[in-house]
Design a protein around this motif. Structure first.
Motif, PDB file in Angstrom:
ATOM      1  N   LEU A 194      -0.862  -6.490 -48.334  1.00 17.47           N
ATOM      2  CA  LEU A 194      -0.275  -6.882 -47.051  1.00 17.47           C
ATOM      3  C   LEU A 194      -0.777  -5.966 -45.935  1.00 17.47           C
ATOM      4  O   LEU A 194      -1.102  -6.429 -44.830  1.00 17.47           O
ATOM      5  CB  LEU A 194       1.247  -6.844 -47.129  1.00 17.47           C
ATOM      6  N   GLY A 195      -0.865  -4.667 -46.219  1.00 22.40           N
ATOM      7  CA  GLY A 195      -1.372  -3.716 -45.222  1.00 22.40           C
ATOM      8  C   GLY A 195      -2.824  -3.981 -44.858  1.00 22.40           C
ATOM      9  O   GLY A 195      -3.206  -3.891 -43.688  1.00 22.40           O
ATOM     10  N   VAL A 196      -3.644  -4.313 -45.851  1.00 23.26           N
ATOM     11  CA  VAL A 196      -5.059  -4.626 -45.581  1.00 23.26           C
ATOM     12  C   VAL A 196      -5.156  -5.886 -44.717  1.00 23.26           C
ATOM     13  O   VAL A 196      -5.951  -5.938 -43.771  1.00 23.26           O
ATOM     14  CB  VAL A 196      -5.847  -4.788 -46.906  1.00 23.26           C
ATOM     15  N   LEU A 197      -4.356  -6.895 -45.024  1.00 26.65           N
ATOM     16  CA  LEU A 197      -4.380  -8.123 -44.229  1.00 26.65           C
ATOM     17  C   LEU A 197      -3.936  -7.862 -42.795  1.00 26.65           C
ATOM     18  O   LEU A 197      -4.522  -8.401 -41.846  1.00 26.65           O
ATOM     19  CB  LEU A 197      -3.506  -9.195 -44.874  1.00 26.65           C
ATOM     20  N   LEU A 198      -2.918  -7.031 -42.622  1.00 30.93           N
ATOM     21  CA  LEU A 198      -2.478  -6.692 -41.262  1.00 30.93           C
ATOM     22  C   LEU A 198      -3.548  -5.903 -40.506  1.00 30.93           C
ATOM     23  O   LEU A 198      -3.759  -6.125 -39.314  1.00 30.93           O
ATOM     24  CB  LEU A 198      -1.174  -5.898 -41.306  1.00 30.93           C
ATOM     25  N   SER A 199      -4.222  -4.993 -41.199  1.00 31.31           N
ATOM     26  CA  SER A 199      -5.276  -4.225 -40.519  1.00 31.31           C
ATOM     27  C   SER A 199      -6.450  -5.128 -40.142  1.00 31.31           C
ATOM     28  O   SER A 199      -7.051  -4.957 -39.076  1.00 31.31           O
ATOM     29  CB  SER A 199      -5.741  -3.057 -41.383  1.00 31.31           C
ATOM     30  N   ILE A 200      -6.756  -6.107 -40.983  1.00 35.65           N
ATOM     31  CA  ILE A 200      -7.809  -7.070 -40.638  1.00 35.65           C
ATOM     32  C   ILE A 200      -7.402  -7.863 -39.399  1.00 35.65           C
ATOM     33  O   ILE A 200      -8.219  -8.099 -38.505  1.00 35.65           O
ATOM     34  CB  ILE A 200      -8.110  -8.005 -41.832  1.00 35.65           C
ATOM     35  N   LEU A 201      -6.137  -8.254 -39.331  1.00 37.55           N
ATOM     36  CA  LEU A 201      -5.637  -8.980 -38.162  1.00 37.55           C
ATOM     37  C   LEU A 201      -5.769  -8.141 -36.892  1.00 37.55           C
ATOM     38  O   LEU A 201      -6.181  -8.643 -35.843  1.00 37.55           O
ATOM     39  CB  LEU A 201      -4.183  -9.396 -38.379  1.00 37.55           C
ATOM     40  N   VAL A 202      -5.459  -6.859 -36.980  1.00 37.20           N
ATOM     41  CA  VAL A 202      -5.579  -5.976 -35.816  1.00 37.20           C
ATOM     42  C   VAL A 202      -7.036  -5.812 -35.417  1.00 37.20           C
ATOM     43  O   VAL A 202      -7.376  -5.824 -34.225  1.00 37.20           O
ATOM     44  CB  VAL A 202      -4.910  -4.608 -36.101  1.00 37.20           C
ATOM     45  N   PHE A 203      -7.943  -5.673 -36.400  1.00 37.13           N
ATOM     46  CA  PHE A 203      -9.367  -5.553 -36.081  1.00 37.13           C
ATOM     47  C   PHE A 203      -9.917  -6.840 -35.467  1.00 37.13           C
ATOM     48  O   PHE A 203     -10.782  -6.798 -34.599  1.00 37.13           O
ATOM     49  CB  PHE A 203     -10.183  -5.169 -37.322  1.00 37.13           C
ATOM     50  N   VAL A 204      -9.403  -7.991 -35.904  1.00 33.28           N
ATOM     51  CA  VAL A 204      -9.846  -9.273 -35.329  1.00 33.28           C
ATOM     52  C   VAL A 204      -9.418  -9.372 -33.872  1.00 33.28           C
ATOM     53  O   VAL A 204     -10.165  -9.885 -33.031  1.00 33.28           O
ATOM     54  CB  VAL A 204      -9.311 -10.457 -36.169  1.00 33.28           C
ATOM     55  N   GLU A 254      -5.797 -11.713 -28.025  1.00 35.11           N
ATOM     56  CA  GLU A 254      -4.765 -12.696 -28.365  1.00 35.11           C
ATOM     57  C   GLU A 254      -4.392 -13.578 -27.184  1.00 35.11           C
ATOM     58  O   GLU A 254      -4.127 -14.777 -27.362  1.00 35.11           O
ATOM     59  CB  GLU A 254      -3.518 -12.012 -28.943  1.00 35.11           C
ATOM     60  N   ASN A 255      -4.404 -13.048 -25.980  1.00 36.35           N
ATOM     61  CA  ASN A 255      -4.083 -13.885 -24.818  1.00 36.35           C
ATOM     62  C   ASN A 255      -5.183 -14.914 -24.563  1.00 36.35           C
ATOM     63  O   ASN A 255      -4.892 -16.036 -24.140  1.00 36.35           O
ATOM     64  CB  ASN A 255      -3.856 -13.024 -23.581  1.00 36.35           C
ATOM     65  N   MET A 256      -6.419 -14.546 -24.815  1.00 39.53           N
ATOM     66  CA  MET A 256      -7.526 -15.510 -24.674  1.00 39.53           C
ATOM     67  C   MET A 256      -7.395 -16.619 -25.718  1.00 39.53           C
ATOM     68  O   MET A 256      -7.603 -17.798 -25.419  1.00 39.53           O
ATOM     69  CB  MET A 256      -8.875 -14.807 -24.831  1.00 39.53           C
ATOM     70  N   LEU A 257      -7.056 -16.244 -26.952  1.00 40.76           N
ATOM     71  CA  LEU A 257      -6.898 -17.245 -28.000  1.00 40.76           C
ATOM     72  C   LEU A 257      -5.753 -18.216 -27.681  1.00 40.76           C
ATOM     73  O   LEU A 257      -5.899 -19.426 -27.851  1.00 40.76           O
ATOM     74  CB  LEU A 257      -6.648 -16.564 -29.346  1.00 40.76           C
ATOM     75  N   LEU A 258      -4.648 -17.671 -27.206  1.00 42.98           N
ATOM     76  CA  LEU A 258      -3.510 -18.535 -26.858  1.00 42.98           C
ATOM     77  C   LEU A 258      -3.835 -19.428 -25.657  1.00 42.98           C
ATOM     78  O   LEU A 258      -3.451 -20.598 -25.624  1.00 42.98           O
ATOM     79  CB  LEU A 258      -2.275 -17.686 -26.580  1.00 42.98           C
ATOM     80  N   ALA A 259      -4.554 -18.887 -24.687  1.00 38.55           N
ATOM     81  CA  ALA A 259      -4.935 -19.696 -23.526  1.00 38.55           C
ATOM     82  C   ALA A 259      -5.867 -20.834 -23.943  1.00 38.55           C
ATOM     83  O   ALA A 259      -5.719 -21.968 -23.471  1.00 38.55           O
ATOM     84  CB  ALA A 259      -5.597 -18.819 -22.470  1.00 38.55           C
ATOM     85  N   LEU A 312     -10.864  -6.673 -22.244  1.00 39.67           N
ATOM     86  CA  LEU A 312     -11.705  -7.523 -23.078  1.00 39.67           C
ATOM     87  C   LEU A 312     -13.028  -6.829 -23.348  1.00 39.67           C
ATOM     88  O   LEU A 312     -13.494  -6.024 -22.544  1.00 39.67           O
ATOM     89  CB  LEU A 312     -11.971  -8.866 -22.385  1.00 39.67           C
ATOM     90  N   ILE A 313     -13.632  -7.186 -24.468  1.00 38.56           N
ATOM     91  CA  ILE A 313     -14.975  -6.671 -24.715  1.00 38.56           C
ATOM     92  C   ILE A 313     -15.947  -7.443 -23.824  1.00 38.56           C
ATOM     93  O   ILE A 313     -15.634  -8.528 -23.322  1.00 38.56           O
ATOM     94  CB  ILE A 313     -15.359  -6.763 -26.208  1.00 38.56           C
ATOM     95  N   ARG A 314     -17.114  -6.887 -23.623  1.00 35.32           N
ATOM     96  CA  ARG A 314     -18.074  -7.425 -22.653  1.00 35.32           C
ATOM     97  C   ARG A 314     -18.461  -8.882 -22.943  1.00 35.32           C
ATOM     98  O   ARG A 314     -18.710  -9.653 -22.028  1.00 35.32           O
ATOM     99  CB  ARG A 314     -19.306  -6.532 -22.625  1.00 35.32           C
ATOM    100  N   VAL A 315     -18.489  -9.253 -24.194  1.00 31.52           N
ATOM    101  CA  VAL A 315     -18.878 -10.615 -24.567  1.00 31.52           C
ATOM    102  C   VAL A 315     -17.881 -11.640 -24.038  1.00 31.52           C
ATOM    103  O   VAL A 315     -18.249 -12.771 -23.727  1.00 31.52           O
ATOM    104  CB  VAL A 315     -18.985 -10.708 -26.113  1.00 31.52           C
ATOM    105  N   GLN A 316     -16.617 -11.251 -23.885  1.00 28.80           N
ATOM    106  CA  GLN A 316     -15.583 -12.195 -23.480  1.00 28.80           C
ATOM    107  C   GLN A 316     -15.417 -12.317 -21.969  1.00 28.80           C
ATOM    108  O   GLN A 316     -14.668 -13.167 -21.512  1.00 28.80           O
ATOM    109  CB  GLN A 316     -14.246 -11.787 -24.089  1.00 28.80           C
ATOM    110  N   HIS A 317     -16.099 -11.514 -21.183  1.00 25.11           N
ATOM    111  CA  HIS A 317     -15.940 -11.569 -19.724  1.00 25.11           C
ATOM    112  C   HIS A 317     -16.320 -12.933 -19.167  1.00 25.11           C
ATOM    113  O   HIS A 317     -15.635 -13.474 -18.301  1.00 25.11           O
ATOM    114  CB  HIS A 317     -16.766 -10.481 -19.053  1.00 25.11           C
ATOM    115  N   GLY A 318     -17.421 -13.489 -19.629  1.00 20.56           N
ATOM    116  CA  GLY A 318     -17.853 -14.798 -19.152  1.00 20.56           C
ATOM    117  C   GLY A 318     -16.875 -15.897 -19.536  1.00 20.56           C
ATOM    118  O   GLY A 318     -16.590 -16.806 -18.746  1.00 20.56           O
ATOM    119  N   TYR A 319     -16.332 -15.819 -20.744  1.00 20.63           N
ATOM    120  CA  TYR A 319     -15.392 -16.833 -21.194  1.00 20.63           C
ATOM    121  C   TYR A 319     -14.073 -16.752 -20.428  1.00 20.63           C
ATOM    122  O   TYR A 319     -13.442 -17.768 -20.159  1.00 20.63           O
ATOM    123  CB  TYR A 319     -15.149 -16.709 -22.703  1.00 20.63           C
TER     124      TYR A 319
END
Length: 179
Positions: free
Chosen positions: A31-41, A47-52, A78-85
């Motif tokens: 469960l901890g590994v899955l949560l850490s993967i979620l945080v890294f994702v 998350e606000n971009m995904l919800l939008a 946001l990371i630089r890749v997401q600025h355009g989006y």
């Protein structure tokens, strides 16, 4: 939340879950590994971009705008890749309210860089519509041809065809006016 905090939290969760593995609590470790993967994702996909994007697909512009407005400083959050989006999504929302003001967001999203061809085609198609609204046929034609080139999977083929038909109608309207 700043991105470096996400990396720290993800690292702490991963380290804690590895420590839990050593104490033979496998279920909690997984469960901890899955949560850490979620945080890294969420480092790569805010998350606000995904919800939008989710609410834009559901055609709920009000909620999409709420989640995009939660991003106060997109250059830091946001990371630089997401600025355009980010600018593309803001432009899509603004195009429903005030189409002429959305032009700057589409141009900025193209200048910051979009990596998917269909998103480039969408931005250029929107710019073509704005140019047609301004009665600038040459610019609209240029954006339409660029959008057609960028739309390799033919996702926007119907919209491009409709825009070309509308451009033909624009010529007929101008001829009627001059008579």
């Amino acid at each position: 939340m700043p991105n470096f905090v996400r990396l720290i939290i993800g690292g702490v969760l991963l380290g804690a879950s590895i420590a839990i593995f050593f104490t033979s609590f496998w279920g909690w470790g997984i469960l901890g590994v899955l949560l850490s993967i979620l945080v890294f994702v969420t480092f790569f996909f805010h998350e606000n971009m995904l919800l939008a994007q989710w609410f834009l697909r559901k055609d709920n512009m009000a909620k999409a705008e709420v989640y995009l407005r939660k991003i106060t400083d997109y250059e830091k959050q946001l990371i630089r890749v997401q600025h355009g989006y980010y600018n593309l999504l803001i432009g899509l929302i603004e195009s429903r309210k005030a189409p002429m003001q959305s032009e700057k967001y589409f141009k900025k999203s193209l200048s910051l860089g979009l990596h998917m061809d269909h998103n480039i085609a969408l931005a250029k198609l929107s710019l073509a519509g704005i140019a047609m609204a301004k009665r600038n046929k040459r610019e609209a034609q240029m954006y339409l041809t660029e959008a057609k080139k960028a739309d390799k999977n033919k996702l926007l083929a119907d919209q491009i065809k409709q825009m070309k038909d509308q451009m033909g109608m624009m010529d007929k309207q101008q001829q009627v006016r001059y008579r």
